[in-house]
Motif scaffolding. Structure first.
Motif, PDB file in Angstrom:
ATOM      1  N   SER A 207      -4.915  13.876  17.075  1.00 32.98           N
ATOM      2  CA  SER A 207      -6.346  14.162  17.003  1.00 32.98           C
ATOM      3  C   SER A 207      -7.039  13.007  16.283  1.00 32.98           C
ATOM      4  O   SER A 207      -6.398  12.166  15.639  1.00 32.98           O
ATOM      5  N   GLY A 208      -8.359  12.975  16.367  1.00 29.00           N
ATOM      6  CA  GLY A 208      -9.108  11.935  15.673  1.00 29.00           C
ATOM      7  C   GLY A 208      -8.851  11.947  14.178  1.00 29.00           C
ATOM      8  O   GLY A 208      -8.751  10.885  13.535  1.00 29.00           O
ATOM      9  N   ALA A 209      -8.725  13.142  13.607  1.00 31.13           N
ATOM     10  CA  ALA A 209      -8.465  13.248  12.172  1.00 31.13           C
ATOM     11  C   ALA A 209      -7.112  12.646  11.818  1.00 31.13           C
ATOM     12  O   ALA A 209      -6.976  11.950  10.799  1.00 31.13           O
ATOM     13  N   SER A 210      -6.101  12.883  12.654  1.00 35.46           N
ATOM     14  CA  SER A 210      -4.772  12.324  12.384  1.00 35.46           C
ATOM     15  C   SER A 210      -4.780  10.806  12.499  1.00 35.46           C
ATOM     16  O   SER A 210      -4.107  10.115  11.728  1.00 35.46           O
ATOM     17  N   LEU A 211      -5.528  10.275  13.463  1.00 32.80           N
ATOM     18  CA  LEU A 211      -5.612   8.830  13.605  1.00 32.80           C
ATOM     19  C   LEU A 211      -6.217   8.197  12.356  1.00 32.80           C
ATOM     20  O   LEU A 211      -5.738   7.155  11.873  1.00 32.80           O
ATOM     21  N   SER A 212      -7.231   8.828  11.797  1.00 28.67           N
ATOM     22  CA  SER A 212      -7.849   8.297  10.577  1.00 28.67           C
ATOM     23  C   SER A 212      -6.869   8.321   9.411  1.00 28.67           C
ATOM     24  O   SER A 212      -6.797   7.367   8.621  1.00 28.67           O
ATOM     25  N   LEU A 213      -6.108   9.396   9.293  1.00 28.25           N
ATOM     26  CA  LEU A 213      -5.120   9.491   8.214  1.00 28.25           C
ATOM     27  C   LEU A 213      -3.987   8.483   8.408  1.00 28.25           C
ATOM     28  O   LEU A 213      -3.471   7.912   7.441  1.00 28.25           O
ATOM     29  N   LEU A 214      -3.609   8.248   9.672  1.00 25.62           N
ATOM     30  CA  LEU A 214      -2.582   7.246   9.948  1.00 25.62           C
ATOM     31  C   LEU A 214      -3.056   5.860   9.543  1.00 25.62           C
ATOM     32  O   LEU A 214      -2.306   5.084   8.940  1.00 25.62           O
ATOM     33  N   GLU A 215      -4.299   5.544   9.856  1.00 23.35           N
ATOM     34  CA  GLU A 215      -4.848   4.238   9.480  1.00 23.35           C
ATOM     35  C   GLU A 215      -4.869   4.066   7.971  1.00 23.35           C
ATOM     36  O   GLU A 215      -4.575   2.982   7.455  1.00 23.35           O
ATOM     37  N   GLN A 216      -5.206   5.115   7.240  1.00 19.33           N
ATOM     38  CA  GLN A 216      -5.203   5.028   5.782  1.00 19.33           C
ATOM     39  C   GLN A 216      -3.820   4.669   5.257  1.00 19.33           C
ATOM     40  O   GLN A 216      -3.686   3.870   4.318  1.00 19.33           O
ATOM     41  N   GLN A 217      -2.783   5.236   5.857  1.00 16.64           N
ATOM     42  CA  GLN A 217      -1.421   4.932   5.440  1.00 16.64           C
ATOM     43  C   GLN A 217      -1.045   3.492   5.792  1.00 16.64           C
ATOM     44  O   GLN A 217      -0.450   2.779   4.990  1.00 16.64           O
ATOM     45  N   MET A 218      -1.403   3.066   6.990  1.00 18.30           N
ATOM     46  CA  MET A 218      -1.005   1.729   7.440  1.00 18.30           C
ATOM     47  C   MET A 218      -1.791   0.622   6.753  1.00 18.30           C
ATOM     48  O   MET A 218      -1.350  -0.524   6.729  1.00 18.30           O
ATOM     49  N   SER A 219      -2.951   0.955   6.220  1.00 19.72           N
ATOM     50  CA  SER A 219      -3.738  -0.071   5.523  1.00 19.72           C
ATOM     51  C   SER A 219      -3.101  -0.465   4.198  1.00 19.72           C
ATOM     52  O   SER A 219      -3.435  -1.495   3.616  1.00 19.72           O
ATOM     53  N   SER A 220      -2.155   0.352   3.705  1.00 25.57           N
ATOM     54  CA  SER A 220      -1.397   0.016   2.505  1.00 25.57           C
ATOM     55  C   SER A 220       0.059  -0.168   2.912  1.00 25.57           C
ATOM     56  O   SER A 220       0.766   0.814   3.166  1.00 25.57           O
ATOM     57  N   PRO A 221       0.530  -1.397   3.030  1.00 27.61           N
ATOM     58  CA  PRO A 221       1.880  -1.657   3.545  1.00 27.61           C
ATOM     59  C   PRO A 221       2.975  -0.867   2.855  1.00 27.61           C
ATOM     60  O   PRO A 221       3.948  -0.451   3.490  1.00 27.61           O
ATOM     61  N   SER A 222       2.838  -0.611   1.592  1.00 23.15           N
ATOM     62  CA  SER A 222       3.893   0.100   0.868  1.00 23.15           C
ATOM     63  C   SER A 222       4.009   1.561   1.282  1.00 23.15           C
ATOM     64  O   SER A 222       5.031   2.205   1.044  1.00 23.15           O
ATOM     65  N   ASN A 223       2.958   2.099   1.906  1.00 30.87           N
ATOM     66  CA  ASN A 223       2.974   3.506   2.312  1.00 30.87           C
ATOM     67  C   ASN A 223       3.604   3.722   3.681  1.00 30.87           C
ATOM     68  O   ASN A 223       3.916   4.852   4.044  1.00 30.87           O
ATOM     69  N   CYS A 224       3.771   2.664   4.442  1.00 31.72           N
ATOM     70  CA  CYS A 224       4.197   2.827   5.835  1.00 31.72           C
ATOM     71  C   CYS A 224       5.131   1.680   6.217  1.00 31.72           C
ATOM     72  O   CYS A 224       4.807   0.847   7.053  1.00 31.72           O
ATOM     73  N   MET A 225       6.281   1.669   5.576  1.00 28.40           N
ATOM     74  CA  MET A 225       7.217   0.570   5.768  1.00 28.40           C
ATOM     75  C   MET A 225       8.416   1.006   6.591  1.00 28.40           C
ATOM     76  O   MET A 225       8.863   2.162   6.514  1.00 28.40           O
ATOM     77  N   GLU A 226       8.950   0.068   7.375  1.00 28.16           N
ATOM     78  CA  GLU A 226      10.122   0.368   8.189  1.00 28.16           C
ATOM     79  C   GLU A 226      11.323   0.725   7.325  1.00 28.16           C
ATOM     80  O   GLU A 226      12.194   1.491   7.735  1.00 28.16           O
ATOM     81  N   SER A 227      11.375   0.212   6.106  1.00 32.83           N
ATOM     82  CA  SER A 227      12.483   0.534   5.218  1.00 32.83           C
ATOM     83  C   SER A 227      12.510   2.024   4.887  1.00 32.83           C
ATOM     84  O   SER A 227      13.562   2.610   4.661  1.00 32.83           O
ATOM     85  N   GLY A 228      11.329   2.656   4.876  1.00 29.34           N
ATOM     86  CA  GLY A 228      11.264   4.080   4.616  1.00 29.34           C
ATOM     87  C   GLY A 228      11.902   4.895   5.718  1.00 29.34           C
ATOM     88  O   GLY A 228      12.491   5.950   5.475  1.00 29.34           O
ATOM     89  N   VAL A 229      11.813   4.406   6.952  1.00 26.62           N
ATOM     90  CA  VAL A 229      12.435   5.077   8.083  1.00 26.62           C
ATOM     91  C   VAL A 229      13.943   4.865   8.051  1.00 26.62           C
ATOM     92  O   VAL A 229      14.727   5.796   8.269  1.00 26.62           O
TER      93      VAL A 229
END
Length: 349
Positions: A207-229
């Motif tokens: 949804s549009g709301a989820s896309l906005s929340l995803l962008e917030q996470q990706m705008s901070s590299p430490s929050n959305c790193m491949e190492s976390g996966v």
């Protein structure tokens, strides 16, 4: 001469009466009521979810009026679809998508990393990302950031799939038409390995709301790193996006239909529909990691929703075949077009 004209006029009148009776009989056969024609699809439990309640008024049945309101509601869904592709497949698999189901999206994008003269309409050459499976995670992140930057305010729902995914866009819109895009939704085919994620090949929708929340996470590299996966045993791009959304407290919403059947399918119909076929192939891992395997079948006649949304690993030729079967082949008694009878019915001399 006058007697001959009278006989001809009577014959035409008889033909007209017979034609009217034929139409009434056909309507009665396929609806149970003379004078009303509503295909069984319109009585589907899935459609009842989005059909606003309308009381019957006298002899008129409200089904067609309700169906029209549902159609308007589905058509009001503003959907952006983006397709993960590459330089080696965009002009084969990507073109098949463009020529079939892709035209049903309100906006269609092809995400690649190569800028050349053979691009399809809607191709986006993402900067700084590589080709091949090893580059998919970074490519997916950049694709979602591009979509957010350029299209977040123009569309309500955002769908991602691969260039070998076949999608029934109308069914996708139907599923989300009863949901609020202002709330965080994340729907697709769920898999589980230490943590849960949605299959990228089967397609998933935000949804549009989820896309906005995803962008917030990706705008901070430490929050959305491949190492976390990798820390939870994952390596794929769909696992990465699920990891990012989970950190934003966007949880997976079930996409099963009213009968508990899957709408997003991660393999081809040939592997899902024959009972036991999947277990004999290299794709048996789907059975192992499928989240709802205890309650929902993945193969056999009970595998798939009658309002299925997607299948994966579909070749370009199979894309075109499926599109014909879904959108062009008519079964008499199941669509309104059945009433488009020939203007002149052949009669014996």
């Amino acid at each position: 001469m006058t007697g001959s004209s009278s006989r001809i006029g009577s014959w035409h009148l008889l033909q007209l009466v017979c034609g009217v009776l034929l139409v009434l009989l056909l309507c009665k056969k396929f609806t149970g009521q003379a004078g009303h024609f509503y295909p069984s699809l319109y009585r589907s439990p899935e459609l009842k979810k989005v059909l606003p309640p309308v009381e019957a008024r006298g002899p008129q049945d409200p089904v067609m009026e309700r169906m029209e309101k549902a159609r308007q509601r589905v058509n009001s869904v503003k959907l952006l679809c983006w397709v993960m592709t590459g330089s080696d497949t965009i002009n084969t698999k990507g073109r098949a998508v463009l020529e079939t189901w892709g035209s049903q999206c309100n906006k269609l994008l092809f995400m690649t990393s190569v800028n050349d003269k053979t691009q399809l309409p809607g191709t986006v050459a993402l900067p700084g990302v590589g080709e091949g499976r090893e580059g998919l995670a970074g490519k997916s992140k950049e694709a979602w950031r591009y979509v957010y930057k350029h299209f977040r305010s123009d569309y309500d729902w955002f769908y991602k799939c691969d260039d070998d995914t076949y999608t029934v866009v109308e069914n996708l819109k139907l599923m989300v038409s009863g949901l609020q895009m202002a709330k965080p939704y994340y729907l697709g085919f769920p898999l589980h390995k230490k943590v849960e994620w949605l299959s990228g090949g089967a397609g998933y929708i935000l949804s549009g709301a989820s896309l906005s929340l995803l962008e917030q996470q990706m705008s901070s590299p430490s929050n959305c790193m491949e190492s976390g996966v990798k820390a939870v045993g994952g390596t794929s791009e769909d696992q990465l996006i699920s990891h990012c959304l989970r950190r934003a407290n966007v949880l997976i919403t079930s996409s099963l239909d009213a009968h508990g059947k899957n709408r997003f399918l991660p393999l081809t119909p040939e592997l899902h529909l024959p009972k036991g076929a999947m277990a004999k192939t290299d794709y048996k891992w789907v059975l192992q990691f499928y989240t709802d395997r205890a309650t929902t079948r993945m193969d056999g006649s009970e595998c798939c929703s009658n309002l299925a949304i997607s299948f994966h690993y579909i070749t370009p030729d199979a894309q075109r075949t499926l599109h014909y079967l879904v959108h062009q082949l008519h079964v008499f008694g199941s669509r309104l077009s059945d009433l488009e009878l020939p203007e002149v019915l052949e009669t014996s001399a």
